[in-house]
Design a protein around this motif. Sequence first.
Motif, PDB file in Angstrom:
ATOM      1  N   PHE A   1      -2.378   4.214   1.229  1.00 17.12           N
ATOM      2  CA  PHE A   1      -1.184   4.910   1.729  1.00 17.12           C
ATOM      3  C   PHE A   1      -0.841   4.457   3.150  1.00 17.12           C
ATOM      4  CE2 PHE A   1      -1.583   8.413  -1.512  1.00 17.12           C
ATOM      5  CZ  PHE A   1      -0.294   8.290  -2.005  1.00 17.12           C
ATOM      6  N   LYS A   2      -1.880   4.254   3.946  1.00 12.98           N
ATOM      7  CA  LYS A   2      -1.630   3.795   5.328  1.00 12.98           C
ATOM      8  C   LYS A   2      -0.962   2.422   5.324  1.00 12.98           C
ATOM      9  CE  LYS A   2      -4.024   2.711   9.648  1.00 12.98           C
ATOM     10  NZ  LYS A   2      -2.899   3.214  10.446  1.00 12.98           N
ATOM     11  N   SER A   3      -1.468   1.540   4.462  1.00 15.39           N
ATOM     12  CA  SER A   3      -0.862   0.211   4.371  1.00 15.39           C
ATOM     13  C   SER A   3       0.561   0.291   3.834  1.00 15.39           C
ATOM     14  CB  SER A   3      -1.727  -0.681   3.469  1.00 15.39           C
ATOM     15  OG  SER A   3      -1.120  -1.938   3.264  1.00 15.39           O
ATOM     16  N   LEU A   4       0.753   1.199   2.866  1.00 17.16           N
ATOM     17  CA  LEU A   4       2.076   1.344   2.280  1.00 17.16           C
ATOM     18  C   LEU A   4       3.069   1.927   3.284  1.00 17.16           C
ATOM     19  CD1 LEU A   4       3.803   1.132  -0.309  1.00 17.16           C
ATOM     20  CD2 LEU A   4       3.025   3.446  -0.893  1.00 17.16           C
ATOM     21  N   ALA A   5       2.601   2.826   4.128  1.00 14.92           N
ATOM     22  CA  ALA A   5       3.491   3.449   5.102  1.00 14.92           C
ATOM     23  C   ALA A   5       4.061   2.438   6.092  1.00 14.92           C
ATOM     24  CB  ALA A   5       2.738   4.544   5.853  1.00 14.92           C
ATOM     25  N   ASP A   6       3.342   1.352   6.324  1.00 13.66           N
ATOM     26  CA  ASP A   6       3.826   0.334   7.263  1.00 13.66           C
ATOM     27  C   ASP A   6       4.864  -0.583   6.633  1.00 13.66           C
ATOM     28  OD1 ASP A   6       2.066   1.336   9.136  1.00 13.66           O
ATOM     29  OD2 ASP A   6       0.453  -0.049   8.572  1.00 13.66           O
ATOM     30  N   ARG A   7       5.002  -0.504   5.285  1.00 13.07           N
ATOM     31  CA  ARG A   7       5.880  -1.458   4.607  1.00 13.07           C
ATOM     32  C   ARG A   7       7.078  -0.828   3.912  1.00 13.07           C
ATOM     33  NH1 ARG A   7       3.343  -3.314   0.498  1.00 13.07           N
ATOM     34  NH2 ARG A   7       1.356  -2.242   0.659  1.00 13.07           N
ATOM     35  N   VAL A   8       7.067   0.491   3.762  1.00 11.05           N
ATOM     36  CA  VAL A   8       8.172   1.134   3.058  1.00 11.05           C
ATOM     37  C   VAL A   8       9.334   1.377   4.016  1.00 11.05           C
ATOM     38  CG1 VAL A   8       6.607   2.259   1.441  1.00 11.05           C
ATOM     39  CG2 VAL A   8       7.273   3.447   3.537  1.00 11.05           C
ATOM     40  N   PRO A   9      10.529   1.584   3.499  1.00 12.27           N
ATOM     41  CA  PRO A   9      11.675   1.910   4.358  1.00 12.27           C
ATOM     42  C   PRO A   9      11.432   3.206   5.129  1.00 12.27           C
ATOM     43  CG  PRO A   9      12.395   1.276   2.164  1.00 12.27           C
ATOM     44  CD  PRO A   9      10.906   1.408   2.093  1.00 12.27           C
ATOM     45  N   LYS A  10      12.097   3.366   6.231  1.00 10.89           N
ATOM     46  CA  LYS A  10      11.888   4.518   7.098  1.00 10.89           C
ATOM     47  C   LYS A  10      12.177   5.842   6.398  1.00 10.89           C
ATOM     48  CE  LYS A  10      12.742   2.155  11.482  1.00 10.89           C
ATOM     49  NZ  LYS A  10      13.571   2.128  12.723  1.00 10.89           N
TER      50      LYS A  10
ATOM     51  N   LEU B   1      11.523   6.653   3.472  1.00  9.82           N
ATOM     52  CA  LEU B   1      10.407   7.010   2.577  1.00  9.82           C
ATOM     53  C   LEU B   1       9.077   7.153   3.322  1.00  9.82           C
ATOM     54  CD1 LEU B   1      11.136   4.672  -0.484  1.00  9.82           C
ATOM     55  CD2 LEU B   1      11.664   7.113  -0.248  1.00  9.82           C
ATOM     56  N   ARG B   2       9.058   6.715   4.556  1.00  8.40           N
ATOM     57  CA  ARG B   2       7.781   6.693   5.292  1.00  8.40           C
ATOM     58  C   ARG B   2       7.210   8.095   5.487  1.00  8.40           C
ATOM     59  NH1 ARG B   2       8.212   3.004  10.296  1.00  8.40           N
ATOM     60  NH2 ARG B   2       8.579   1.585   8.549  1.00  8.40           N
ATOM     61  N   GLU B   3       8.069   9.062   5.750  1.00  9.68           N
ATOM     62  CA  GLU B   3       7.582  10.424   5.966  1.00  9.68           C
ATOM     63  C   GLU B   3       6.927  10.978   4.706  1.00  9.68           C
ATOM     64  OE1 GLU B   3       9.253  14.824   7.364  1.00  9.68           O
ATOM     65  OE2 GLU B   3      10.554  13.039   7.447  1.00  9.68           O
ATOM     66  N   ASP B   4       7.504  10.677   3.547  1.00  6.08           N
ATOM     67  CA  ASP B   4       6.908  11.144   2.290  1.00  6.08           C
ATOM     68  C   ASP B   4       5.550  10.498   2.054  1.00  6.08           C
ATOM     69  OD1 ASP B   4       9.119  12.708   1.815  1.00  6.08           O
ATOM     70  OD2 ASP B   4      10.132  11.185   0.600  1.00  6.08           O
ATOM     71  N   VAL B   5       5.456   9.214   2.388  1.00  5.21           N
ATOM     72  CA  VAL B   5       4.181   8.509   2.207  1.00  5.21           C
ATOM     73  C   VAL B   5       3.116   9.094   3.136  1.00  5.21           C
ATOM     74  CG1 VAL B   5       2.997   6.294   2.406  1.00  5.21           C
ATOM     75  CG2 VAL B   5       5.291   6.405   1.402  1.00  5.21           C
ATOM     76  N   VAL B   6       3.519   9.354   4.378  1.00  7.24           N
ATOM     77  CA  VAL B   6       2.565   9.937   5.326  1.00  7.24           C
ATOM     78  C   VAL B   6       2.134  11.330   4.868  1.00  7.24           C
ATOM     79  CG1 VAL B   6       2.294  10.784   7.693  1.00  7.24           C
ATOM     80  CG2 VAL B   6       3.411   8.586   7.271  1.00  7.24           C
ATOM     81  N   THR B   7       3.064  12.110   4.323  1.00  2.00           N
ATOM     82  CA  THR B   7       2.716  13.441   3.812  1.00  2.00           C
ATOM     83  C   THR B   7       1.715  13.342   2.662  1.00  2.00           C
ATOM     84  OG1 THR B   7       4.899  14.299   4.423  1.00  2.00           O
ATOM     85  CG2 THR B   7       3.637  15.543   2.787  1.00  2.00           C
ATOM     86  N   ALA B   8       1.943  12.395   1.752  1.00  2.00           N
ATOM     87  CA  ALA B   8       0.998  12.186   0.654  1.00  2.00           C
ATOM     88  C   ALA B   8      -0.355  11.746   1.181  1.00  2.00           C
ATOM     89  CB  ALA B   8       1.554  11.155  -0.320  1.00  2.00           C
ATOM     90  N   GLN B   9      -0.346  10.897   2.220  1.00  2.00           N
ATOM     91  CA  GLN B   9      -1.603  10.438   2.818  1.00  2.00           C
ATOM     92  C   GLN B   9      -2.383  11.611   3.409  1.00  2.00           C
ATOM     93  OE1 GLN B   9      -1.040   7.536   5.922  1.00  2.00           O
ATOM     94  NE2 GLN B   9      -3.178   7.578   6.553  1.00  2.00           N
ATOM     95  N   GLU B  10      -1.695  12.525   4.091  1.00 10.03           N
ATOM     96  CA  GLU B  10      -2.365  13.679   4.682  1.00 10.03           C
ATOM     97  C   GLU B  10      -2.889  14.626   3.600  1.00 10.03           C
ATOM     98  OE1 GLU B  10      -3.193  14.071   7.801  1.00 10.03           O
ATOM     99  OE2 GLU B  10      -2.344  12.062   8.088  1.00 10.03           O
TER     100      GLU B  10
END
Length: 320
Positions: free
Chosen positions: A147-156, A158-167
């Motif tokens: 998820f951390k790697s994905l958060a650096d590559r997804v559009p802005k 979607l980044r918040e959703d990825v970070v929420t899933a990571q947490e």
Amino acid sequence: MGVSLFWRMFMSNALVLAIAAALLIGPWVTVSSPVLLREALVIGGGLTAMLAANALLFRVGLAPLERLTKAMADANLLEPGLRARVTGHGELAQLTDTFNVMLGRLESERAASSGRVLSAQESERRRVARELHDEVGQTLTVVILQFKSLADRVPKDLREDVVTAQETVRDSLDEVRRIARRLRPGVLEDLGLASALRALVLEFAAPGVTVTHQVDASLPALGGQAELVLYRVAQEAMTNAARHSQASTISLGLRSAGECTVELIVRDDGQGLHGTKEGAGLLGMRERALLLGATLTLTSGDPRGTTVRLRVPLPKDGAV
């Protein structure tokens, strides 16, 4: 060997009937035909006296059997040491003594079987904790990194959703680790009982709940089995206080109670045990106490609060 119960009861009744017969044969009592009122009163009084004498003799003769019956009804293998009082002699005394011997044997067998069951439970706890830590924990760690790697590559957007899933996954990992620690208290094995109890208290600290502890620094040496029993009983007692009693204050204490006893006390100011049936948790605590020959008592305050007290006897060499 004393006179058997049969012959004691038989001779008691024979004595009463012999006295009645002697009174009828002798000059003191006569019976007319038809029976006079005075004679009827005498016969009625004699019958009443005979029945009273028989009732008294049966009461005295069967009293040891009644005591034995009560002792059988009160016997509880989870509260060992209670024995029926042996009185008199003969068959009832032998029966009472046989019951006491049988009860002692059952208590020993129950303690041995409880030890095997609890040992198997602890082995299974360690296995599950190891798998949670090594398998599930590592898998969740990999997911967090992905998820951390994905958060650096997804559009802005979607980044918040990825970070929420990571947490969310990180919180799940913390919960898995917490469960693993409860299943296998590594701090108990590595740092000893005092440190394990302090760590246990920190786990139950929560908003609105004050948790305190006091561990005697001069405790006698304890063996691994005694430390594990004390830790598990403390863990179960604090879990009950935190989850079910609606307590706002929980205290844990471990101290020496004499030269050969260690005492664990867990108190809370919750709703108490009034009318509460003992569940699997309390039964498990009694099983563990039985394993050490310890005494477990649970008392409720008036009107609130519960106190769990475990007194563990130590052998003369100071180790269990």
